[in-house]
Design a protein around this motif. Sequence first.
Motif, PDB file in Angstrom:
ATOM      1  N   MET A 219       0.895  -1.314   0.166  1.00  0.00           N
ATOM      2  CA  MET A 219      -0.033   0.068  -0.065  1.00  0.00           C
ATOM      3  C   MET A 219       0.867   1.231  -0.200  1.00  0.00           C
ATOM      4  N   THR A 220       0.602   2.201  -0.870  1.00  0.00           N
ATOM      5  CA  THR A 220       1.014   3.602  -0.838  1.00  0.00           C
ATOM      6  C   THR A 220       0.921   4.147   0.411  1.00  0.00           C
ATOM      7  N   VAL A 221       1.919   4.899   1.127  1.00  0.00           N
ATOM      8  CA  VAL A 221       1.575   5.433   2.499  1.00  0.00           C
ATOM      9  C   VAL A 221       1.481   7.073   1.938  1.00  0.00           C
ATOM     10  N   GLU A 222       0.286   7.554   1.960  1.00  0.00           N
ATOM     11  CA  GLU A 222       0.121   8.904   1.675  1.00  0.00           C
ATOM     12  C   GLU A 222      -1.180   9.548   1.912  1.00  0.00           C
ATOM     13  N   SER A 223      -1.619  10.674   2.001  1.00  0.00           N
ATOM     14  CA  SER A 223      -2.951  11.342   2.309  1.00  0.00           C
ATOM     15  C   SER A 223      -3.798  11.160   0.857  1.00  0.00           C
ATOM     16  N   THR A 224      -4.876  10.973   0.861  1.00  0.00           N
ATOM     17  CA  THR A 224      -5.681  11.398  -0.452  1.00  0.00           C
ATOM     18  C   THR A 224      -6.693  12.663  -0.170  1.00  0.00           C
ATOM     19  N   ALA A 225      -6.625  13.424   0.716  1.00  0.00           N
ATOM     20  CA  ALA A 225      -7.452  14.384   1.075  1.00  0.00           C
ATOM     21  C   ALA A 225      -7.406  15.096   0.059  1.00  0.00           C
ATOM     22  N   ALA A 226      -6.375  15.543  -0.682  1.00  0.00           N
ATOM     23  CA  ALA A 226      -6.147  17.016  -1.386  1.00  0.00           C
ATOM     24  C   ALA A 226      -6.255  16.359  -2.833  1.00  0.00           C
ATOM     25  N   ARG A 227      -6.298  15.161  -3.212  1.00  0.00           N
ATOM     26  CA  ARG A 227      -6.037  14.542  -4.416  1.00  0.00           C
ATOM     27  C   ARG A 227      -7.566  14.727  -5.467  1.00  0.00           C
ATOM     28  N   THR A 228      -7.264  15.282  -6.546  1.00  0.00           N
ATOM     29  CA  THR A 228      -8.572  15.261  -7.477  1.00  0.00           C
ATOM     30  C   THR A 228      -8.426  14.433  -8.695  1.00  0.00           C
TER      31      THR A 228
ATOM     32  N   GLU B 129       4.053  -5.342  11.571  1.00  0.00           N
ATOM     33  CA  GLU B 129       5.134  -5.997  12.289  1.00  0.00           C
ATOM     34  C   GLU B 129       5.753  -4.948  13.321  1.00  0.00           C
ATOM     35  N   GLY B 130       4.751  -3.803  13.626  1.00  0.00           N
ATOM     36  CA  GLY B 130       5.152  -3.065  14.637  1.00  0.00           C
ATOM     37  C   GLY B 130       6.091  -1.780  14.459  1.00  0.00           C
ATOM     38  N   LYS B 131       6.491  -1.619  13.011  1.00  0.00           N
ATOM     39  CA  LYS B 131       7.620  -0.780  12.755  1.00  0.00           C
ATOM     40  C   LYS B 131       6.971   0.838  12.512  1.00  0.00           C
ATOM     41  N   ARG B 132       7.522   1.749  13.042  1.00  0.00           N
ATOM     42  CA  ARG B 132       7.121   2.952  12.718  1.00  0.00           C
ATOM     43  C   ARG B 132       7.238   3.510  11.326  1.00  0.00           C
ATOM     44  N   VAL B 133       6.352   4.046  10.964  1.00  0.00           N
ATOM     45  CA  VAL B 133       6.449   4.539   9.242  1.00  0.00           C
ATOM     46  C   VAL B 133       6.172   6.052   9.422  1.00  0.00           C
ATOM     47  N   LYS B 134       7.206   6.660   8.883  1.00  0.00           N
ATOM     48  CA  LYS B 134       7.213   8.282   8.623  1.00  0.00           C
ATOM     49  C   LYS B 134       6.143   8.874   7.741  1.00  0.00           C
ATOM     50  N   ASN B 135       5.488   9.736   8.112  1.00  0.00           N
ATOM     51  CA  ASN B 135       4.504  10.407   7.109  1.00  0.00           C
ATOM     52  C   ASN B 135       4.334  11.781   7.548  1.00  0.00           C
ATOM     53  N   ALA B 136       5.135  12.673   6.568  1.00  0.00           N
ATOM     54  CA  ALA B 136       5.247  13.932   6.785  1.00  0.00           C
ATOM     55  C   ALA B 136       3.835  14.732   7.000  1.00  0.00           C
ATOM     56  N   GLU B 137       2.867  14.397   6.451  1.00  0.00           N
ATOM     57  CA  GLU B 137       1.638  15.125   6.465  1.00  0.00           C
ATOM     58  C   GLU B 137       1.106  14.792   7.934  1.00  0.00           C
ATOM     59  N   PHE B 138       1.010  13.470   8.539  1.00  0.00           N
ATOM     60  CA  PHE B 138       0.099  12.936   9.389  1.00  0.00           C
ATOM     61  C   PHE B 138       1.016  13.020  10.657  1.00  0.00           C
ATOM     62  N   ASP B 139       2.184  12.933  10.723  1.00  0.00           N
ATOM     63  CA  ASP B 139       2.983  12.631  11.850  1.00  0.00           C
ATOM     64  C   ASP B 139       2.995  13.913  12.915  1.00  0.00           C
ATOM     65  N   LYS B 140       2.630  14.952  12.570  1.00  0.00           N
ATOM     66  CA  LYS B 140       2.428  16.254  13.507  1.00  0.00           C
ATOM     67  C   LYS B 140       1.351  15.927  14.098  1.00  0.00           C
ATOM     68  N   TYR B 141       0.321  15.182  13.937  1.00  0.00           N
ATOM     69  CA  TYR B 141      -0.947  15.004  14.551  1.00  0.00           C
ATOM     70  C   TYR B 141      -0.653  13.818  15.830  1.00  0.00           C
ATOM     71  N   VAL B 142       0.451  13.211  15.705  1.00  0.00           N
ATOM     72  CA  VAL B 142       0.773  12.362  16.854  1.00  0.00           C
ATOM     73  C   VAL B 142       1.952  12.829  17.604  1.00  0.00           C
TER      74      VAL B 142
ATOM     75  N   ALA C 148      -2.426   5.802  13.217  1.00  0.00           N
ATOM     76  CA  ALA C 148      -2.794   6.363  12.113  1.00  0.00           C
ATOM     77  C   ALA C 148      -4.422   6.697  12.091  1.00  0.00           C
ATOM     78  N   ASN C 149      -4.912   5.929  13.023  1.00  0.00           N
ATOM     79  CA  ASN C 149      -6.553   6.482  13.061  1.00  0.00           C
ATOM     80  C   ASN C 149      -6.591   7.528  14.134  1.00  0.00           C
ATOM     81  N   LEU C 150      -5.897   7.714  15.077  1.00  0.00           N
ATOM     82  CA  LEU C 150      -5.579   8.876  15.717  1.00  0.00           C
ATOM     83  C   LEU C 150      -5.328  10.175  15.173  1.00  0.00           C
ATOM     84  N   ALA C 151      -4.106  10.070  14.073  1.00  0.00           N
ATOM     85  CA  ALA C 151      -3.738  11.219  13.722  1.00  0.00           C
ATOM     86  C   ALA C 151      -4.715  11.636  12.668  1.00  0.00           C
TER      87      ALA C 151
END
Length: 401
Positions: free
Chosen positions: A1-10, A52-65, A266-269
């Motif tokens: 799966m791609t790790v990204e937001s789709t909120a702004a995608r048109t 597997e319990g490994k942290r994934v970095k996400n520039a858009e949503f990391d700030k929310y956690v 991710a759900n929290l963020a």
Amino acid sequence: MTVESTAARTPRRSAGNKAGTTGTKRTTSTTKKATGAGKSAEPALVQLLTPEGKRVKNAEFDKYVADITAEDLRGLYRDMVLTRRFDAEATSLQRQGELGLWASLLGQEAAQIGSGRALRDDDYVFPTYREHGVAWCRGVDPTNLLGMFRGVNNGGWDPNGNNFHLYTIVIGSQTLHATGYAMGITKDGADSAVIAYFGDGASSQGDVAEAFTFSAVYNAPVVFFCQNNQWAISEPTEKQSRVPLYQRAQGFGFPGVRVDGNDVLANLAVTRWALERARAGEGPTLVEAFTYRMGAHTTSDDPTRYRHDEERAAWEAKDPILRLRRYLEAANHADEGFFAELETESEALGKRVREAVRAMPDPDHFAIFENVYADGHALVDEERAQFAAYQASFADEDGGK
């Protein structure tokens, strides 16, 4: 799966949008290209913690956690474990004849705890009948949830006491209630937000479409949180929608995002992000938590009749609780003492719930006739009299009951 937001995608218009009158083969092919239904183009998924319990970095949503501490992580783990324990006890109680029915949340703990802990006290929740984890986050005692399923009350708690509405059995109707409440918030000038929970099956209901329309037009501060557990009783999601559910929001004029429903971080963020949008006056958001219902739809359902064991086994490997435990252990955020203490607390909760349910008094048999009409009604009076006569027919020869 791609790790990204789709909120702004048109999305671009594809040939699949015009293929409604063409042959089946062409419609299927173009739909896969447009929606990512094929293996080569999966829908985007926000994920912060892998199976597997490994942290994934996400520039858009990391700030929310970013403010989440080790203690907070242990708290999220505790929430999920205790919610699962309560849920398992309720299922057992139903099997023992103590409850009439139960809708298990097994496998959906991360979606509910993550989103539930994103809420502020002044936010308002409109649940379905499976949001036991969200109820836990809002401070609703688990035993209160069971009263309705035992048939001893009409809800079990004061919605205004926890800003958590009564469970809604009618599929999808709570989204309209949430939208109206959110529209009222804007009239009052408050900066709180509303969240409405529903499942993938409810997303096909007309009430949900109407709620989307009104919330978009009136820019209501509401988050629509869809737990896509992939089975609307025995009907799979692909029989309900030709596009991923989060993409439906685009047609109504507001953003949608798909989140890994088994990733509590991710759900929290993502829920925090959506709630902040709502409070800032940016209108509604659709969050699709892509998860899996590990058990039956309700205790009256037999999932072995319509899905394979291999499917469940594949999702067991993505278990939300095991995922967070792996992360806690790898990061040295929790030791064996913590897990052992939690196990003891879990068993104590199960015992408390079991004893409380069995001690619940039976309701007054005639309470069903109360509060039907404000000023009484001749038909209700007639039905009450008929029921009284029926009850009296069970009296013994000495007039006892």
